[in-house]
Design an enzyme around this catalytic site. Structure first.
Site, PDB file in Angstrom:
ATOM      1  N   CYS A  78       0.779  -1.250   0.000  1.00 14.16           N
ATOM      2  CA  CYS A  78       0.000   0.000   0.000  1.00 14.16           C
ATOM      3  C   CYS A  78       0.811   1.301   0.000  1.00 14.16           C
ATOM      4  O   CYS A  78       0.759   2.075  -0.953  1.00 14.16           O
ATOM      5  CB  CYS A  78      -0.934   0.028   1.211  1.00 14.16           C
ATOM      6  SG  CYS A  78      -2.072  -1.359   1.330  1.00 14.16           S
ATOM      7  N   HIS A 134      -2.839   6.876   4.230  1.00 16.37           N
ATOM      8  CA  HIS A 134      -1.755   5.911   4.489  1.00 16.37           C
ATOM      9  C   HIS A 134      -0.379   6.428   4.078  1.00 16.37           C
ATOM     10  O   HIS A 134       0.491   5.653   3.674  1.00 16.37           O
ATOM     11  CB  HIS A 134      -2.045   4.567   3.803  1.00 16.37           C
ATOM     12  CG  HIS A 134      -1.423   3.406   4.525  1.00 16.37           C
ATOM     13  ND1 HIS A 134      -1.362   2.140   3.982  1.00 16.37           N
ATOM     14  CD2 HIS A 134      -0.839   3.335   5.757  1.00 16.37           C
ATOM     15  CE1 HIS A 134      -0.773   1.330   4.849  1.00 16.37           C
ATOM     16  NE2 HIS A 134      -0.449   2.029   5.932  1.00 16.37           N
TER      17      HIS A 134
END
Length: 577
Positions: A78, A134
């Protein structure tokens, strides 16, 4: 006969003229740019790659009327992928090439980096972010509204529960993770994440001042697993649609994917209703390969590709991706050009009419003309990754791929994981029925207003987008664990990475090793930092926050973190070997 041929030619000329007119009109305006990121979507989890198990009619409608990116690569996991998308730089050049940013880690995407929304702001764009971030949250300057977005509704960490929006972002660290700009958004509690983010995106579009170009970054939670105690979640009535899928986890995954596809339809419809679709660029992309067979407590599929999320096998880094725009010449085709996730920043800035000279030294390449006009790709190679902590590395040069230690979580994950999606299909969902679902999907209905005949060759396009491999050979390589003797694969002839050719082509191995050394010379040290006990949401009203902006909570002083051997078991599955 002559009259019939003449009529056919006139019709073809009229069709081409219509496409040219639409493309020319789009080229004369700053386009709206919509990036939709699916989290942990596998290569085989979309219908346009051949699976009939889980219909994705709206995503497929974009694919069949735009460009299917069949030679498209992302990062294995990610945070690295999102940093590459936002900066146009490979994670070895931002220090984000090892693992992800866990909730209590006090670092993020370096503040010196200029991000895509910051560049677009300078070109008059209204920049909106919905969903996952993130890329750091320890201080406010790391969060979305300080990195170029004028608004944000979403979460700062890596994942969350789909209903209560809490994030179990490290063992012992649990708290609410939903923000509207810098404020905790308690009103989102109980709303299904995919619906919550979709509704926000649709509201943004419906209220947008169309005299200004819009940049919408819609980064979904779906189809990432949620918290360990309830990893796969979707409304019960949606999951019931897939009662024909025997595996319970895959059935729940199907419900999550159905809601994601539904979201794409709502967004395209909203753009159409505001008269924005004909001036839009839509990029649909996964952030990394799918976590299959229980990896990350999930049930994605990269079949027939090898490996899973977090690996450098094709299943971990070959991404499901679509680029859609009326500016695409001859829409509805498979794009064979090599494309890397770092390319999107210069490509989209180019489409927006930006000056690329301001980007300085980046790894991305402007692919706008290449993709829209179907030209030969200027990209001939890319680094897959160099991870000095896991001691893994991989590079792709032309048709060749070199890897050593491609998987950090055990050799079990070096294999091939289904389901194929070709042998467990809904009784009524034969291919003709599935294609009709595509043609009548909300996305297709909207697109046909602009490109009325673009869906005429859907069957052949679907076949071209499939990856075919023979059955796994008995003697297929099981690992590439040696630094001194890495594995070599010829990807066009062996996309499933069956045959290690390192012993047959030592000269190719030598050259690719030299390219890895070249990339490694410019790598910066990984930025990963130890977990900070002060980040624990229990000190902040059980909400994740930018804790470094506040005094250290007295109770956290002197606390330590115990790192145990099985630390990642609940995150990456129980099959580490």
């Amino acid at each position: 006969m002559a009259s019939g041929v003449r009529q056919w030619l006139l019709g073809l000329i009229s069709l081409l003229a219509g496409y040219i007119a639409v493309a020319a009109a789009a080229a004369n305006r700053q386009p709206h740019i919509i990036i939709i990121v699916a989290d942990d979507l596998g290569f085989n989890d979309v219908g346009f790659h051949g699976s009939t198990q889980i219909p994705t009619p709206n995503i497929d409608a974009l694919a069949y009327s735009g460009l299917i990116l069949n030679n498209y690569y992302v990062q294995p996991i990610c945070t690295p992928s999102r940093s590459a998308l936002m900066t146009g730089k490979h994670p070895i050049h931002t220090g984000l090439n090892h693992d992800v940013i866990y909730g209590p880690q006090p670092y993020g995407l370096p503040l010196a980096e200029q991000l895509l929304p910051q560049y677009l702001l300078r070109h008059g764009y209204t920049t909106r972010h919905v969903g996952k971030w993130h890329l750091g949250m320890a201080i406010q300057e790391l969060t979305p509204t300080y990195r170029g977005f004028i608004s944000h509704l979403g979460y700062w960490g890596g994942h969350q529960d789909y209903y209560d929006h809490t994030g179990f972002l490290a063992p012992g660290y649990w708290g609410y993770d939903l923000r509207r700009n810098m404020s905790v958004a308690r009103d989102g509690y109980g709303q299904y994440s995919t619906d919550l983010f979709t509704n926000e995106a649709v509201t943004i579009i419906s209220q947008h001042n169309t005299s200004q170009p819009l940049f919408l970054y819609l980064a979904h939670l779906a189809v990432h697993s949620g918290n360990p105690y309830a990893p796969l979640q979707a409304p019960a009535d949606v999951v019931e649609k897939f009662s024909y899928i025997e595996d319970e986890n895959r059935r729940k995954f199907a419900g999550m994917l159905w809601k994601l596809d539904e979201s794409v339809g709502h967004v395209v419809t909203a753009l159409d209703q505001r008269g924005m679709l004909q001036d839009s660029i839509i990029l649909f992309t996964t952030d990394n390969g799918g976590p299959a067979a229980g990896f990350n407590q999930n049930a994605a599929s990269n079949w027939p590709l090898r490996g899973v999320k977090a690996s450098m096998w094709e299943g971990g880094v070959r991404g499901a991706g679509v680029l859609w725009s009326p500016a695409v010449a001859r829409p509805g085709r498979v794009a064979p050009q090599m494309v890397h996730i770092t390319d999107w920043l210069p490509t989209l800035l180019s489409a927006a009419g930006g000056d690329l000279s301001v980007l300085g030294s980046i790894d991305g390449i402007d692919m706008w003309e290449t993709l829209t006009q179907g030209l030969t790709s200027p990209r001939k190679e890319f680094l897959i990754n160099i991870d000095p902590v896991f001691n893994g590395a991989a590079v792709r040069i032309g048709d060749w791929k070199l890897m050593h230690k491609p998987q950090a979580y055990g050799h079990h994950w070096d294999g091939w994981f289904g389901p194929s999606g070709r042998n467990q299909t809904a009784p009524q969902a034969q291919l003709e029925v599935i294609l009709q679902q595509v043609l009548h999907s909300p996305a297709a209905v909207a697109i046909k207003k602009i490109l009325p005949h673009v869906f005429d060759n859907v069957k052949s396009l679907r076949l071209k987008a499939e990856v075919h491999c023979s059955p796994v050979p008995v003697n297929a390589t099981q690992a590439c664990n040696s630094v001194s003797s890495p594995c070599l694969f010829h990807i066009p002839s062996d996309p499933c990475e069956y045959r290690d050719l390192s012993h047959d082509r030592p000269e190719v191995v030598s050259y690719l090793k030299s390219r890895l050394q070249y990339y490694n010379k410019s790598a910066v040290p990984p930025r990963n930092k130890p977990w900070d006990p002060a980040a624990n949401p229990k000190y902040w009203g059980y909400a994740w926050t930018n804790w470094k902006d506040y005094p250290v909570p007295p109770m956290s002083q002197g606390e330590t973190i115990q790192y145990e051997e099985n630390l990642f078991d609940d995150i990456y599955g129980d099959k580490r070997q």
